[in-house]
Design a protein around this motif. Structure first.
Motif, PDB file in Angstrom:
ATOM      1  N   GLY A 230      12.546   7.664  -0.453  1.00 57.19           N
ATOM      2  CA  GLY A 230      12.768   7.631  -1.883  1.00 57.19           C
ATOM      3  C   GLY A 230      12.773   6.228  -2.458  1.00 57.19           C
ATOM      4  N   CYS A 231      11.982   5.340  -1.887  1.00 57.32           N
ATOM      5  CA  CYS A 231      11.961   3.926  -2.286  1.00 57.32           C
ATOM      6  C   CYS A 231      10.644   3.569  -2.972  1.00 57.32           C
ATOM      7  N   ARG A 232      10.703   2.638  -3.874  1.00 63.54           N
ATOM      8  CA  ARG A 232       9.489   2.170  -4.538  1.00 63.54           C
ATOM      9  C   ARG A 232       8.707   1.266  -3.593  1.00 63.54           C
ATOM     10  N   VAL A 233       7.405   1.557  -3.457  1.00 60.87           N
ATOM     11  CA  VAL A 233       6.504   0.747  -2.660  1.00 60.87           C
ATOM     12  C   VAL A 233       5.358   0.314  -3.564  1.00 60.87           C
ATOM     13  N   LEU A 234       4.938  -0.932  -3.452  1.00 54.86           N
ATOM     14  CA  LEU A 234       3.934  -1.444  -4.387  1.00 54.86           C
ATOM     15  C   LEU A 234       3.144  -2.588  -3.778  1.00 54.86           C
ATOM     16  N   LEU A 235       2.025  -2.880  -4.428  1.00 57.09           N
ATOM     17  CA  LEU A 235       1.277  -4.100  -4.136  1.00 57.09           C
ATOM     18  C   LEU A 235       1.758  -5.163  -5.109  1.00 57.09           C
ATOM     19  N   ASP A 236       2.490  -6.131  -4.594  1.00 55.32           N
ATOM     20  CA  ASP A 236       2.999  -7.232  -5.421  1.00 55.32           C
ATOM     21  C   ASP A 236       1.873  -8.253  -5.550  1.00 55.32           C
ATOM     22  N   ARG A 237       1.186  -8.248  -6.669  1.00 55.37           N
ATOM     23  CA  ARG A 237      -0.007  -9.071  -6.842  1.00 55.37           C
ATOM     24  C   ARG A 237       0.312 -10.521  -7.181  1.00 55.37           C
ATOM     25  N   ASN A 238       1.491 -10.762  -7.761  1.00 55.86           N
ATOM     26  CA  ASN A 238       1.809 -12.131  -8.178  1.00 55.86           C
ATOM     27  C   ASN A 238       2.919 -12.775  -7.350  1.00 55.86           C
TER      28      ASN A 238
END
Length: 208
Positions: free
Chosen positions: A33-41
């Motif tokens: 239940g965790c947010r996963v993302l591509l951190d582009r900056n």
């Protein structure tokens, strides 16, 4: 009569304008239940326009699993800053947070990272874990293979051959630990999880 002309070949489908990353996130247990993302900056937060999703919950039966849909344009920019991130509750800014480490049953406290894989490697499932977090923080002049070797040497992990190949960046070590029928997988997975736990709790101690 003449035979009918051959059927022309079907036209090739147009190339996809996106790529899909699949994998699993875990610390002591699965990050559910965790947010996963591509951190582009590289700012360690979820910004508008960054590809993001939520890892599967424990109730789904596949905790920690995720899928990210990346537009081809997502790789444009400073590649040195781009990493995959899993955000614990303390970093989401939300009033309520479902991000739980299934190994402790408590809210996840430590942010996890992983290097953005090369386009040719996205067909493999990814692992975002304490050890992949180490790989994600090497400087750009260190190759992926060099970083892998240095982490294995520092933590006393087996070399990247045989059953240990891909163990720290493309393998669900928690799942392998349950596969007791394969002794090589079980032993190597236990070493990875033990090393990852040391990394996880060291970071948690220093950030508390």
């Amino acid at each position: 009569p003449r035979p009918p002309p051959p059927t022309p070949p079907s036209p090739r489908p147009p190339p996809l304008d996106f790529e899909r990353l699949r994998g699993v996130a875990y610390g002591a247990g699965y990050y559910a239940g965790c947010r996963v993302l591509l951190d582009r900056n590289g700012n360690g937060r979820e910004d508008g326009g960054e590809p993001a999703n939520t890892t599967a919950t424990a109730a789904s039966g596949h905790p920690g699993e995720f899928s990210l849909r990346l537009p081809k344009t997502a790789r444009m920019g400073n590649s040195m800053l781009m990493r995959l991130i899993v955000l614990p509750c303390t970093d989401t800014g939300a009033e309520t947070c479902t991000c739980t480490d299934t190994g402790t049953g408590a809210p996840a406290r430590v942010q996890l990272f992983a290097p953005l894989p090369a386009p040719s490697d996205t067909f493999r499932e990814l692992t975002i874990s304490p050890i992949s977090s180490l790989l994600a923080h090497f400087p750009s002049d260190v190759t992926a293979a060099e970083a892998d070797a240095l982490v294995r040497q520092a933590l006393g992990l087996p070399g990247a051959t045989g059953a240990a190949r891909g163990l720290i960046d493309h393998t669900d070590a928690l799942q392998r630990l349950r596969e007791r029928s394969n002794v090589a997988y079980y032993g190597d997975a236990a070493l990875v999880l033990g090393s990852g736990a040391r990394v996880l709790y060291t970071v948690a101690l220093h950030s508390s």
